[in-house]
Structure formats: C-alpha cells, structure tokens
Design a protein around this motif. Structure first.
Motif, PDB file in Angstrom:
ATOM      1  N   GLY A 197      11.083 -10.884  -1.422  1.00 43.50           N
ATOM      2  CA  GLY A 197      10.554 -11.137   0.161  1.00 43.50           C
ATOM      3  C   GLY A 197       9.513 -12.430  -0.213  1.00 43.50           C
ATOM      4  O   GLY A 197       9.141 -12.642  -0.887  1.00 43.50           O
ATOM      5  N   ASP A 198       9.876 -13.471   0.971  1.00 44.66           N
ATOM      6  CA  ASP A 198       9.246 -14.810   0.976  1.00 44.66           C
ATOM      7  C   ASP A 198       7.782 -14.584   1.574  1.00 44.66           C
ATOM      8  O   ASP A 198       7.603 -14.184   2.819  1.00 44.66           O
ATOM      9  N   LEU A 199       6.688 -14.671   0.726  1.00 42.15           N
ATOM     10  CA  LEU A 199       5.490 -14.525   0.923  1.00 42.15           C
ATOM     11  C   LEU A 199       4.943 -15.603   1.982  1.00 42.15           C
ATOM     12  O   LEU A 199       3.810 -15.588   2.369  1.00 42.15           O
ATOM     13  N   ALA A 200       5.527 -16.700   2.003  1.00 36.35           N
ATOM     14  CA  ALA A 200       5.283 -17.789   2.748  1.00 36.35           C
ATOM     15  C   ALA A 200       6.014 -18.074   4.244  1.00 36.35           C
ATOM     16  O   ALA A 200       6.107 -19.121   4.754  1.00 36.35           O
ATOM     17  N   SER A 201       6.677 -17.025   4.532  1.00 37.82           N
ATOM     18  CA  SER A 201       7.573 -17.059   5.418  1.00 37.82           C
ATOM     19  C   SER A 201       6.750 -17.203   6.872  1.00 37.82           C
ATOM     20  O   SER A 201       5.865 -16.602   7.020  1.00 37.82           O
TER      21      SER A 201
ATOM     22  N   ASP B 127       7.682 -16.227   9.729  1.00 37.71           N
ATOM     23  CA  ASP B 127       8.148 -14.796  10.314  1.00 37.71           C
ATOM     24  C   ASP B 127       6.995 -13.865   9.847  1.00 37.71           C
ATOM     25  O   ASP B 127       7.030 -13.509   8.851  1.00 37.71           O
ATOM     26  N   GLU B 128       5.911 -13.432  10.760  1.00 37.78           N
ATOM     27  CA  GLU B 128       5.262 -12.255  10.142  1.00 37.78           C
ATOM     28  C   GLU B 128       5.749 -11.235   9.844  1.00 37.78           C
ATOM     29  O   GLU B 128       5.159 -10.524   8.789  1.00 37.78           O
ATOM     30  N   LYS B 129       6.580 -10.618  10.387  1.00 36.80           N
ATOM     31  CA  LYS B 129       7.283  -9.610  10.062  1.00 36.80           C
ATOM     32  C   LYS B 129       7.842  -9.591   8.580  1.00 36.80           C
ATOM     33  O   LYS B 129       7.791  -8.831   7.683  1.00 36.80           O
ATOM     34  N   GLU B 130       8.556 -10.716   8.450  1.00 35.94           N
ATOM     35  CA  GLU B 130       9.120 -10.897   7.052  1.00 35.94           C
ATOM     36  C   GLU B 130       8.080 -10.903   6.048  1.00 35.94           C
ATOM     37  O   GLU B 130       8.235 -10.494   5.003  1.00 35.94           O
TER      38      GLU B 130
ATOM     39  N   VAL C  46       0.451  -9.850 -12.205  1.00 36.99           N
ATOM     40  CA  VAL C  46       1.799  -9.809 -11.252  1.00 36.99           C
ATOM     41  C   VAL C  46       1.935 -11.330 -11.073  1.00 36.99           C
ATOM     42  O   VAL C  46       0.911 -11.953 -10.476  1.00 36.99           O
ATOM     43  N   ARG C  47       3.085 -11.896 -11.395  1.00 38.53           N
ATOM     44  CA  ARG C  47       3.138 -13.330 -11.049  1.00 38.53           C
ATOM     45  C   ARG C  47       4.222 -13.463  -9.761  1.00 38.53           C
ATOM     46  O   ARG C  47       5.262 -12.616  -9.677  1.00 38.53           O
ATOM     47  N   VAL C  48       3.958 -13.957  -8.828  1.00 42.27           N
ATOM     48  CA  VAL C  48       4.551 -14.094  -7.424  1.00 42.27           C
ATOM     49  C   VAL C  48       5.024 -15.528  -7.162  1.00 42.27           C
ATOM     50  O   VAL C  48       4.556 -16.533  -7.627  1.00 42.27           O
ATOM     51  N   ASN C  49       6.079 -15.588  -6.310  1.00 42.44           N
ATOM     52  CA  ASN C  49       6.508 -16.938  -5.727  1.00 42.44           C
ATOM     53  C   ASN C  49       5.902 -17.180  -4.298  1.00 42.44           C
ATOM     54  O   ASN C  49       5.840 -16.283  -3.703  1.00 42.44           O
ATOM     55  N   LEU C  50       6.140 -18.258  -3.918  1.00 42.98           N
ATOM     56  CA  LEU C  50       5.485 -18.831  -2.500  1.00 42.98           C
ATOM     57  C   LEU C  50       6.676 -19.541  -2.058  1.00 42.98           C
ATOM     58  O   LEU C  50       6.564 -20.646  -2.017  1.00 42.98           O
ATOM     59  N   PHE C  51       7.728 -19.001  -1.539  1.00 37.37           N
ATOM     60  CA  PHE C  51       8.663 -19.325  -0.443  1.00 37.37           C
ATOM     61  C   PHE C  51       8.681 -19.120   0.624  1.00 37.37           C
ATOM     62  O   PHE C  51       7.950 -18.139   0.844  1.00 37.37           O
ATOM     63  N   GLY C  52       9.220 -19.908   1.532  1.00 34.24           N
ATOM     64  CA  GLY C  52       9.216 -19.514   2.992  1.00 34.24           C
ATOM     65  C   GLY C  52       9.225 -20.841   4.000  1.00 34.24           C
ATOM     66  O   GLY C  52      10.268 -21.413   4.017  1.00 34.24           O
TER      67      GLY C  52
ATOM     68  N   SER D 250      -0.822 -13.911   2.629  1.00 30.65           N
ATOM     69  CA  SER D 250      -0.134 -12.980   1.709  1.00 30.65           C
ATOM     70  C   SER D 250      -0.862 -12.822   0.364  1.00 30.65           C
ATOM     71  O   SER D 250      -1.161 -11.716   0.016  1.00 30.65           O
ATOM     72  N   LEU D 251      -1.371 -13.948  -0.243  1.00 33.02           N
ATOM     73  CA  LEU D 251      -2.033 -13.796  -1.420  1.00 33.02           C
ATOM     74  C   LEU D 251      -3.363 -12.954  -1.336  1.00 33.02           C
ATOM     75  O   LEU D 251      -3.782 -12.393  -1.949  1.00 33.02           O
ATOM     76  N   THR D 252      -4.065 -13.213   0.067  1.00 29.80           N
ATOM     77  CA  THR D 252      -5.196 -12.558   0.010  1.00 29.80           C
ATOM     78  C   THR D 252      -5.083 -10.999   0.286  1.00 29.80           C
ATOM     79  O   THR D 252      -5.689 -10.274  -0.195  1.00 29.80           O
ATOM     80  N   ASP D 253      -3.948 -10.617   1.084  1.00 32.77           N
ATOM     81  CA  ASP D 253      -3.813  -9.211   1.277  1.00 32.77           C
ATOM     82  C   ASP D 253      -3.339  -8.632  -0.067  1.00 32.77           C
ATOM     83  O   ASP D 253      -3.806  -7.329  -0.393  1.00 32.77           O
ATOM     84  N   LEU D 254      -2.356  -9.292  -1.080  1.00 28.97           N
ATOM     85  CA  LEU D 254      -2.115  -8.813  -2.410  1.00 28.97           C
ATOM     86  C   LEU D 254      -3.363  -8.632  -3.491  1.00 28.97           C
ATOM     87  O   LEU D 254      -3.581  -7.804  -4.056  1.00 28.97           O
ATOM     88  N   ALA D 255      -4.153  -9.712  -3.238  1.00 33.13           N
ATOM     89  CA  ALA D 255      -5.382  -9.757  -4.055  1.00 33.13           C
ATOM     90  C   ALA D 255      -6.330  -8.734  -3.826  1.00 33.13           C
ATOM     91  O   ALA D 255      -6.655  -7.965  -4.653  1.00 33.13           O
ATOM     92  N   ILE D 256      -6.551  -8.254  -2.396  1.00 31.99           N
ATOM     93  CA  ILE D 256      -7.195  -7.186  -2.126  1.00 31.99           C
ATOM     94  C   ILE D 256      -6.635  -5.960  -2.522  1.00 31.99           C
ATOM     95  O   ILE D 256      -7.544  -5.189  -3.061  1.00 31.99           O
TER      96      ILE D 256
END
Length: 332
Positions: free
Chosen positions: A131-135, A137-140, A163-169, A183-189
């Motif tokens: 999934g695109d973490l920089a989308s 669209d909030e739902k996406e 974990v390494r993530v990508n920032l596409f969107g 997205s990164l704040t949500d995941l980091a928490i």
C-alpha cells in the motif's frame, strides 16, 4: 680463591648475562610482533558490520532455483553477519493458503530457526507492495498503514531491529510530505511498542529527493523513525512517468543525497551494478561514498545489494563485499 676458579666464575657470570640479555631481547621481539599483529587486525576490521540484502539473490528465488527459506544458509556460506529479508519474496509461500496468517507464521518460524542455527543476526525486513503510505486518499493511506503492521510484528518475532518501508503515493511534494509524516508517525508509534525502527529508503520519485525526505524525518521527529540511504536509488523521473524499469531522465546527486540522509540513517544499503578490472564499481565511487558514511559516525550494518546482470548474483555479491572491505582499509 685461586686464579683458575676466578676464570671459571667469570665465564659463568658472562654466560648468565648473555642468556639474560637474550631473554630480554626475545621478550621485546615477541611484544613487538604481538603489537604488529594486533595493529594489523585492528586495521583489517571494518567500522561497520556486513549484512546481505536478500534482493541480491531475487532472481535465484524468482526462477525457483533457490528456496528463500534457506537464505541464512547462503548468507553464512558467503561470510555475512546479518540478514535483510525482502517481504515480497515470501508471498508465494503463504498468500494462497486457506489461513494466510498461520502460513506466514510457519515461514517466520522456519526463518528464525535457520538464522539461529547459523548464528546470524536478523537485521530487518524490506517491505514492498503493501500500500502507498503517501497516498492523498486517506482510506488508501490507512489501509497501507494497516498492511505494514503485520511486518512490524514479523520483525519483532524474528529479532530484527527495523522494517524498511517505501513512500509512494502523491506526486505533489507538499501533499507527499504531509501524508508521509502521518503514515510514518502512525507506524512508528505502533513499532515503538515492539522495539522496532521504521526506516524509509530512497526508492525513486519524491522519496529520492533527499531534502524532502529529511523534511519528512523532521516532521515525524521520533527516535525510532529514520532512513536507509541506498547508494543507487536516486532517480527522480523516468521516461513516460514510469515508476520502474524505464530509463532515468532526472537523478538527484547520490553523494549529496547520502550525506544529507546520514544524520537519520539507521541502516545503509551498498547498491552495486557492475565492476571494472580492478574491482571498482563502475557507477558509484565506493571510496567517496563510504567516507561519507564513516564521517557520519555510522557503525551499524551495511547491506550488500547487488543488482547487476553481467555477473552472476553470487559473484556480484562477493565483488561488492570485497570492495567494501578494501575501501574500509583505505579510508581516513
């Protein structure tokens, strides 16, 4: 005491002094040899630890000539200390199962057993296609965040540290930064509760624009959120607007980019493509790049990630590893 006795005594004293002098000199020689050996060993030991990025053998895995479950065996055989897994290479092993969650756990059980048997450190998991973490669209975006959490759990189970993530969107820089920070704040928490770092690789498009990525890091401002500088992924734009595969028509300066990213680096990816007759990478100046890494105070894992086609994957991995060790001995 007669003359004869005096002469005998003098000879014994002289012999004793010669033996004593010889012992002292021999001790000094051994001490010097020991110091030289220790110094040589210190010089030959790099300032970083070596890990193997599983993407280096993705062709072997995708053409089914190598089982990804045996990744630790291969890395041990090739002299690595750490393992960097790639999530998409395991998807075929669990996605079609009636209980995909249980099937994934079976995969993780096997990987953990293999790494422990080989005495290797599970360093991280490179997560793709979740999934695109920089989308915009909030739902996406939220769906992407949710999809990534299972890999944070997996990393914690394996004993990884990231974990390494990508920032596409979004293609709009302002929106991209805003959504990436959320997205990164949500995941980091979430990851903080598991003892896991969430790190971003420069992986093309806006994520390869180092100042923008640094802006995202400042926006998140969490200790367990950082970056993974990759020596080769600095393409900002490809022909036809393609995300991958097409010819790169605009690239960010790789050396400046890595230097800007180093204050936030929690891992480093030593990308390689090909080598000349002297063993140097043909596109990337490894001496210059590793000096930047060293000057940044980095002492963690450097992951070998060979992506070339001329050499076999194993030969490319060995060439990259050899170059890294050679350069490490030459740096100031």
């Amino acid at each position: 005491m007669n003359t004869l006795n005096r002469k005998v005594l003098s000879i014994f004293v002289l012999l004793f002094l010669l033996i004593l002098l010889g012992c002292v000199n021999n001790k000094k020689k051994k001490s010097t040899e020991s110091s030289v050996t220790e110094e040589t060993q210190a010089i030959s030991k790099p300032f970083f630890k070596l890990s193997l990025a599983e993407w280096s053998i993705h062709n072997m895995i995708m053409d089914k000539t190598f089982n990804p479950i045996d990744f630790a065996d291969k890395a041990k055989e090739m002299g690595f200390e750490g393992l960097e897994y790639v999530s998409q290479l395991y998807k075929p092993l669990y996605k079609d199962s009636a209980d995909s969650k249980a099937a994934l756990q079976e995969v993780l059980d096997s990987l953990k057993m293999k790494s422990e048997a080989n005495g290797l450190k599970n360093v991280g998991i490179m997560v793709d296609n979740e999934g695109d973490l920089a989308s915009p669209d909030e739902k996406e975006r939220l769906q992407g965040v949710g999809n990534h959490k299972k890999w944070i759990d997996a990393a914690a189970f394996l004993g990884c540290y990231y974990v390494r993530v990508n920032l596409f969107g979004s293609e709009d820089p302002t929106v991209w930064v805003q959504q990436s920070v959320k997205s990164l704040t949500d995941l980091a928490i979430y990851a903080k509760t598991k003892g896991i770092d969430v790190i971003v690789e420069n992986h093309g498009y806006l994520s390869s624009n180092a100042p923008l990525l640094v802006e995202v890091m400042k926006g998140v401002n969490m200790h367990n959120c950082g970056v993974l500088p990759d020596f080769g992924n600095f393409c900002l734009k490809r022909e036809g607007g393609e995300q991958g595969g097409a010819k790169c028509i605009e690239e960010y300066d790789r050396y400046g980019g890595v230097q800007q990213m180093m204050p936030y680096a929690k891992a480093v990816s030593a990308k390689s493509y090909d080598f000349d007759k002297d063993g140097n990478e043909t596109i990337i100046d490894y001496g210059k790049m590793m000096q930047i890494v060293k000057d940044g105070g980095y002492k963690g894992y450097v992951g070998v990630e060979y992506e070339g086609t001329r050499l076999s994957e194993e030969d490319g991995i060995n060439a990259t590893k050899k170059l890294l060790l050679k350069v490490a001995n030459e740096l100031k």
